[in-house]
Enzyme design. Sequence first.
Site, short mmCIF file in Angstrom:
data_model
loop_
_atom_site.label_atom_id
_atom_site.label_comp_id
_atom_site.label_asym_id
_atom_site.label_seq_id
_atom_site.Cartn_x
_atom_site.Cartn_y
_atom_site.Cartn_z
N GLY B 36 -5.84 -0.34 14.00
CA GLY B 36 -4.48 -0.22 14.51
C GLY B 36 -4.29 -0.75 15.92
CB CYS B 245 12.45 -4.62 -13.05
SG CYS B 245 12.40 -6.43 -13.24
CB CYS B 248 9.23 -6.41 -16.26
SG CYS B 248 9.11 -5.41 -14.76
CB CYS B 270 9.78 -7.27 -10.19
SG CYS B 270 9.35 -5.90 -11.26
CB CYS B 276 8.23 -9.34 -12.60
SG CYS B 276 9.73 -9.04 -13.55
#
Lengths: 240, 287, 257
Positions: B36, B245, B248, B270, B276
């Site tokens: 980080g 979606c 899909c 998606c 997808c």
Amino acid sequence: MTPPPDATPALEFREVAKSFTLHLRGGARLPVIAGASLSVHPGECVVLGGPSGAGKSSLLKMAYGNYRCERGAILVRDGAERVDVVRAPPRRVLALRRSVISYVSQFLRVIPRVGAREVVAAAGREGGLTPDRAAARAAELLARLNLPERLWDLPPATFSGGEQQRVNIARGLIADRPLLLLDEPTASLDARNRAVVVELIRAKQAAGTALLGIFHDSDVREAVATRVVDVAGFRERHAA
Amino acid sequence: MTAPRQADPGYNFAYLDEGTKRMIRRAILKAVAIPGYQVPFASREMPMPYGWGTGGVQVTAAILGRADVLKVIDQGSDDTTNAVSIRAFFARTAGVAVTTRTADATVIQTRHRIPEAPLHAGQVLVYQVPIPEPLRFLEPRETETRQLHALAEYGLMHVKLYEDIARHGHIATTYAYPVEVAGRYVMDPSPTPKFDNPKMDDCPALQLFGAGREKRIYAVPPHTRVRSLDFEDHPFRVQRFARPCALCGAGDVYLDEVLLDDAGGRMFVCSDTDHCEGRRQAAGDAR
Amino acid sequence: MTEPLLRVRGLTKHYGPRLGCAEVSFDLDPGEVLAVVGESGSGKSTLLSLVATELAPDSGSVGYRMRDGVTRDLAALGEAERRALLRTDWGFIRQDAALGLRMAVSAGGNVGERLMGKGDRHYGRIRGTALDWLAKVEIAPDRIDDPPSRFSGGMRQRLQIARNLVTEPRLVLMDEPTSGLDVSVQARLLDLIRGLVAELGLAVVIVTHDLAVARLLSHRILVMRAGRVIETGLTDQVLDDPAEPYTQLLVSSVLAA
């Protein structure tokens, strides 16, 4: 009414001298007072006499620590201790003002936005009263001093001179401090209110407060003084 | 997947010279060692403008080996200009194999998304980062933000979240949502939607972040605790979509809104095109 | 006698060949208000910066009695400890509110920052505390989400006060908090400061060129000239019976103090 000789005075000036040096006027020295010695005992009301400019007011201010003192000592009794205001550090003087010395001047230094009753009550709280007690006593004093109740919650800045002066007196008298310094507290009051102030001063005296004051009016002076000390005697002595 | 081919002999492998790549690797190693923490590095001029992923490209160039399989996505999609160009760039300068399949890739460079398919050990996710400093919008002085990180004084980060709630009634930050890494440094996860934040936590893949213009690299090593900042009474939540979606039928993924015509027709699909397609293919196979 | 809260000894600072301030020493007790007065260039702002550890002195020290009762030399504190002290146990009210506030952050966020800085993570409570403090400094509750850039000068100063006092500090430094404001706005602000100082028992070092401000707020006063303290004592004593030529000049130069 002579105090017993062994009693410690509430306030004692010992050979106090004061002059002003005016640096803006080429360092001119203005003598005010010299060799001032006097004592005030509990229950006494000592009045300072003498012509204006004799240094009466300066003596009060020195006792309160508001003016410096050049020579001598000013002893204030604080419980079992005696504190020399002349040499005490600022914090000690502030502590004396909180718990020992009240000072009523001719003028109220107004604080913006604070109402008259609160000005008085705040002084009571600073003097050790509980908030409730301070509020109650503030109302009582303002009523006794004939300040119209509609003014109580207004800031004194807009009041007349006499009204401001009464707020100032209430402020100076609300707390129970053992030493009370009065600098012409009745200056701008009418006869009726002067009489009230006389009663209040007598009540303080009866309660054992030591008072040192300056009173312009002879009737007030005669009504409250247990003793008058002529300040004119406290002058610098020049070699003959 | 496109197989490895001969790299353009006019370039050093993966464009950057070996000295530069070593310098960047040292920065990466330091970043991995201090999760980080933003490590400064000597960012190079790349043959693309800032804002097009110069930081990510340099990190990718530094870690790429001949056996790697590269995937590049932009907003989840493999076929936007940016993704196609970067993929072509490395295919030409490094000759590595490229793919659109998340599962097949060893290095995935991304802008603004984390793939829907879970990443696995051995994979590296390289983020393109525009502004690496999460405190920047509240504290413009770099000297001061460095102090704040050094002393872990992150009250200011919560001021930003406070402002969100005060203004919108909830934490309205939906992307670049600040996270605390390994209980120490607060980090900007780059402009990924906060929907992806939970994927960063305890992720088996290595996550590297490159900011070219700002010359910073930072990292989240595999299986590191990544916690999204929040308030006790306004806990971190990912956004939910009202419908699945349109292509899909997936209901647990991040959706993009696609306009279909000038009459306001639209659909939600998606954002991860590979995911997808994979789902649609599997559905077709099953039929 | 207990230790003072703040113990300043021999603070000296030069800017190159120019003297900022020299050999300044004072003690400050809890609940005590000290005014530092003087003209611009007298060194009073340098002194305040040295006390605030924003400047490093050439010589001298600042000791502070921490909450555990131990007096520490501030120069010997670690950076983390020093900063934590400054944002919890101290406050600093600046003349320019833009330096003391985050102008783009809402009033509530400005007040809440110190709370979040010390780890508060409950939005509702932070906001509640911010509302309490806005009320104390007489800012209407419906202004809580406005940024100070939309506030008047007096409101900004009041917001600065709330932002600083929310962690209940024991020492507050003030640098000309009322200058640049209209007279009536000044009066309101002074009265507010006076009330809060008394109510919370704050120790205050206030730098001002305005003797009326010093008289209204302070117990004690330091008069500075050319980097040095030339006179010190009870505020009313120094103002009513000044001893030094310069102090006499200063007192006589104001209309009514």
